[in-house]
Design an enzyme around this catalytic site. Structure first.
Site, PDB file in Angstrom:
ATOM      1  CG  ASP A  32       1.362  -5.939   5.019  1.00  0.00           C
ATOM      2  OD1 ASP A  32       1.535  -5.164   5.971  1.00  0.00           O
ATOM      3  OD2 ASP A  32       1.976  -5.841   3.942  1.00  0.00           O
ATOM      4  NE  ARG A  38      -2.176  -3.156  -3.661  1.00  0.00           N
ATOM      5  CZ  ARG A  38      -1.528  -4.234  -3.239  1.00  0.00           C
ATOM      6  NH1 ARG A  38      -0.221  -4.236  -3.170  1.00  0.00           N
ATOM      7  NH2 ARG A  38      -2.180  -5.309  -2.870  1.00  0.00           N
ATOM      8  CE  LYS A  88       0.577  -6.960   0.535  1.00  0.00           C
ATOM      9  NZ  LYS A  88       1.572  -6.007   1.040  1.00  0.00           N
ATOM     10  NE  ARG A 102       0.278  -1.207   8.615  1.00  0.00           N
ATOM     11  CZ  ARG A 102       0.956  -2.060   7.835  1.00  0.00           C
ATOM     12  NH1 ARG A 102       0.315  -2.884   7.020  1.00  0.00           N
ATOM     13  NH2 ARG A 102       2.272  -2.111   7.884  1.00  0.00           N
ATOM     14  CE  LYS A 161     -10.901   5.574   4.744  1.00  0.00           C
ATOM     15  NZ  LYS A 161     -10.943   6.545   3.628  1.00  0.00           N
ATOM     16  CB  THR A 164      -5.851   6.738   7.248  1.00  0.00           C
ATOM     17  OG1 THR A 164      -6.835   7.294   6.397  1.00  0.00           O
ATOM     18  CG2 THR A 164      -5.562   7.686   8.393  1.00  0.00           C
ATOM     19  CG  HIS A 165      -2.925   8.207   2.480  1.00  0.00           C
ATOM     20  ND1 HIS A 165      -3.336   6.928   2.148  1.00  0.00           N
ATOM     21  CD2 HIS A 165      -1.590   8.146   2.595  1.00  0.00           C
ATOM     22  CE1 HIS A 165      -2.288   6.135   2.059  1.00  0.00           C
ATOM     23  NE2 HIS A 165      -1.211   6.847   2.329  1.00  0.00           N
TER      24      HIS A 165
HETATM   25  C1  LIG Z   1       0.860   2.132   5.792  1.00  0.00           C
HETATM   26  C2  LIG Z   1      -0.318   1.451   5.181  1.00  0.00           C
HETATM   27  C3  LIG Z   1      -0.432   0.086   5.282  1.00  0.00           C
HETATM   28  C4  LIG Z   1      -1.551  -0.572   4.741  1.00  0.00           C
HETATM   29  N1  LIG Z   1      -1.685  -1.916   4.935  1.00  0.00           N
HETATM   30  C5  LIG Z   1      -2.795  -2.529   4.487  1.00  0.00           C
HETATM   31  C6  LIG Z   1      -3.039  -3.906   4.773  1.00  0.00           C
HETATM   32  O1  LIG Z   1      -2.254  -4.588   5.443  1.00  0.00           O
HETATM   33  N2  LIG Z   1      -4.179  -4.462   4.290  1.00  0.00           N
HETATM   34  C7  LIG Z   1      -5.097  -3.740   3.570  1.00  0.00           C
HETATM   35  O2  LIG Z   1      -6.131  -4.298   3.169  1.00  0.00           O
HETATM   36  N3  LIG Z   1      -4.876  -2.439   3.275  1.00  0.00           N
HETATM   37  C8  LIG Z   1      -3.759  -1.817   3.707  1.00  0.00           C
HETATM   38  N4  LIG Z   1      -3.574  -0.497   3.441  1.00  0.00           N
HETATM   39  C9  LIG Z   1      -4.445   0.203   2.474  1.00  0.00           C
HETATM   40  C10 LIG Z   1      -5.647   0.807   3.175  1.00  0.00           C
HETATM   41  O3  LIG Z   1      -6.480  -0.220   3.622  1.00  0.00           O
HETATM   42  C11 LIG Z   1      -6.443   1.724   2.233  1.00  0.00           C
HETATM   43  O4  LIG Z   1      -6.914   0.997   1.139  1.00  0.00           O
HETATM   44  C12 LIG Z   1      -5.643   2.911   1.698  1.00  0.00           C
HETATM   45  O5  LIG Z   1      -4.821   3.445   2.692  1.00  0.00           O
HETATM   46  C13 LIG Z   1      -6.605   4.028   1.241  1.00  0.00           C
HETATM   47  O6  LIG Z   1      -7.414   4.442   2.304  1.00  0.00           O
HETATM   48  P1  LIG Z   1      -7.248   5.855   3.036  1.00  0.00           P
HETATM   49  O7  LIG Z   1      -7.611   5.666   4.472  1.00  0.00           O
HETATM   50  O8  LIG Z   1      -5.921   6.427   2.777  1.00  0.00           O
HETATM   51  O9  LIG Z   1      -8.413   6.744   2.451  1.00  0.00           O
HETATM   52  P2  LIG Z   1      -8.865   7.130   0.975  1.00  0.00           P
HETATM   53  O10 LIG Z   1     -10.134   7.889   1.171  1.00  0.00           O
HETATM   54  O11 LIG Z   1      -8.867   5.957   0.071  1.00  0.00           O
HETATM   55  O12 LIG Z   1      -7.736   8.084   0.518  1.00  0.00           O
HETATM   56  C14 LIG Z   1      -7.616   9.416   1.010  1.00  0.00           C
HETATM   57  C15 LIG Z   1      -6.806  10.186  -0.010  1.00  0.00           C
HETATM   58  O13 LIG Z   1      -5.472   9.669  -0.046  1.00  0.00           O
HETATM   59  C16 LIG Z   1      -5.000   9.583  -1.361  1.00  0.00           C
HETATM   60  N5  LIG Z   1      -4.668   8.182  -1.665  1.00  0.00           N
HETATM   61  C17 LIG Z   1      -5.048   7.105  -0.945  1.00  0.00           C
HETATM   62  N6  LIG Z   1      -4.482   5.988  -1.449  1.00  0.00           N
HETATM   63  C18 LIG Z   1      -3.743   6.376  -2.517  1.00  0.00           C
HETATM   64  C19 LIG Z   1      -2.909   5.703  -3.447  1.00  0.00           C
HETATM   65  N7  LIG Z   1      -2.674   4.389  -3.359  1.00  0.00           N
HETATM   66  N8  LIG Z   1      -2.300   6.407  -4.413  1.00  0.00           N
HETATM   67  C20 LIG Z   1      -2.476   7.741  -4.491  1.00  0.00           C
HETATM   68  N9  LIG Z   1      -3.229   8.446  -3.628  1.00  0.00           N
HETATM   69  C21 LIG Z   1      -3.861   7.781  -2.664  1.00  0.00           C
HETATM   70  C22 LIG Z   1      -6.056  10.150  -2.250  1.00  0.00           C
HETATM   71  O14 LIG Z   1      -5.763  11.509  -2.497  1.00  0.00           O
HETATM   72  C23 LIG Z   1      -7.312  10.020  -1.442  1.00  0.00           C
HETATM   73  O15 LIG Z   1      -8.232  11.006  -1.766  1.00  0.00           O
HETATM   74  C24 LIG Z   1      -2.514   0.186   4.032  1.00  0.00           C
HETATM   75  C25 LIG Z   1      -2.400   1.563   3.949  1.00  0.00           C
HETATM   76  C26 LIG Z   1      -1.345   2.208   4.513  1.00  0.00           C
HETATM   77  C27 LIG Z   1      -1.281   3.707   4.468  1.00  0.00           C
END
Ligand SMILES: Cc1cc2nc3c(=O)[nH]c(=O)nc-3n(C[C@H](O)[C@H](O)[C@H](O)COP(=O)(O)OP(=O)(O)OC[C@H]3O[C@@H](n4cnc5c(N)ncnc54)[C@H](O)[C@@H]3O)c2cc1C
Length: 303
Positions: free
Chosen positions: A125, A280, A91, A175, A178, A217-218
């Site tokens: 990041d 967070r 970061k 990367r 969202k 993403t998840h």
């Molecule tokens: C490897 C990685 C690196 C990232 N790096 C950055 C970055 O550099 N800058 C930045 O702004 N953001 C970063 N993020 C965070 C990202 O921007 C999202 O805020 C986060 O991934 C949630 O979005 P989603 O696409 O998973 O969808 P969502 O719709 O938010 O989540 C989908 C599902 O995943 C599960 N989920 C998601 N997040 C979590 C959590 N934290 N705890 C428990 N369950 C969860 C839930 O079940 C949710 O329903 C990163 C995410 C990942 C996976």
């Protein structure tokens, strides 16, 4: 923010530290580099790659950024020595970007130089919008100097699709996520479906240009859109990777790995786990929902 989310966020300072620790254990590898390497090893046994993040974001003094830099230098040595499939995520504010851009540049240069010598990739990041432009410039300069550097674009930012042009021109490993910070509607899309569509557009544009994308993403909708692009472009698994956070949806992780895709897990570690976890929670009330569910025993979707 819904009333429920507001309630959860305002109660964060009153959650006992021991409970935050219980929650954090799922999302943080531990306090030490040895803990982190042990987590990387067990993920590698599952077929997953990792990216290590040293926790410690809110810095106000140059010495703190130097301590963070030194921990990254130690981690790079340990990663290289381990022979495990691991790289690192940093970061820029932890390295001084919010104090003095030159300080951040010096610290990041030390990290990228050492990482290049050891064959380790470094990703910057992406943090909140005051740092977007500065982070992109740093990443482009460091990539030009060392080669082993990538960055992040956030699909919620209205500017990201045009920012991608510069990154494609530099052949940057990007990367796509969202975005996790609270941003104003002037600069960020707010609607979930629009963000998912912009996520897909970014992945499509980057992969179609022949660049390596890390799809972080998840969200099954984002995963499905990315898989459709990969299929349309007939890309081999070596052209991209999926990325997920430690502790989140291990079932999706196994599904993607089982289908032959490369997948990397973001592994944070360090003594600052408490600040990281509570920050967070405050930054993204939807995380507090997941965590509250986990605490109450419903658990995130998984296993
Ligand atoms: C490897 C990685 C690196 C990232 N790096 C950055 C970055 O550099 N800058 C930045 O702004 N953001 C970063 N993020 C965070 C990202 O921007 C999202 O805020 C986060 O991934 C949630 O979005 P989603 O696409 O998973 O969808 P969502 O719709 O938010 O989540 C989908 C599902 O995943 C599960 N989920 C998601 N997040 C979590 C959590 N934290 N705890 C428990 N369950 C969860 C839930 O079940 C949710 O329903 C990163 C995410 C990942 C996976």
């Amino acid at each position: 923010m819904s009333l429920f989310d507001r309630l959860v966020v305002s109660s964060i300072p009153f959650i006992p530290r021991v409970l935050v620790h219980r929650i954090a254990r799922r999302y943080v590898a531990g306090e030490t580099l040895d803990d982190a390497i042990a987590t990387v090893r067990s993920l590698a046994a599952e077929g997953a790659m990792s990216t290590l993040d040293v926790l410690g974001e809110s810095v106000t003094r140059a010495e703190q950024t130097e301590a963070a830099r030194d921990e990254y230098l130690r981690a790079i040595d340990a990663m290289a020595k381990s022979g495990l499939p691991v790289n690192t995520s940093v970061k820029p504010t932890a390295l001084g970007l919010s104090i003095d851009p030159d300080l951040a540049r010096r610290n990041l240069t030390d990290i990228c130089r050492k990482a290049a010598e050891r064959g380790i990739f470094v990703r910057l990041d992406m943090e909140d919008s005051p740092y977007t432009e500065k982070t992109l410039r740093l990443a482009l300069d460091l990539k030009a100097e060392f080669g082993n550097v990538g960055v992040v674009l956030q699909a919620y930012l209205r500017r990201s699709l045009s920012d991608l042009d510069r990154l494609v021109a530099a052949g940057m490993n990007v990367r796509i996520c969202k975005g996790i910070y609270r941003e104003s509607r002037e600069i960020a899309w707010k609607d979930h479906d629009v963000i998912v569509r912009n996520f897909a557009a970014l992945v499509d544009k980057h992969l179609a240009a022949g660049c390596y994308a890390a799809i972080a993403t998840h969200d099954e909708a984002c995963v499905q859109n990315a898989l459709a692009t990969i299929d349309r472009l007939k890309l081999p698994p070596s052209a991209y990777e999926f990325q997920m956070l430690l502790g989140v949806d291990p079932l999706l992780r196994r599904i993607l790995l089982g289908s032959g895709h490369r997948l990397r897990v973001y592994v944070p570690y360090g003594r600052d786990w408490y600040a990281y976890s509570t920050r967070r929670l405050k930054e993204n009330p939807s995380i507090s929902r997941h965590i509250l569910n986990a605490t109450l025993g419903f658990g995130p979707k998984s296993s």
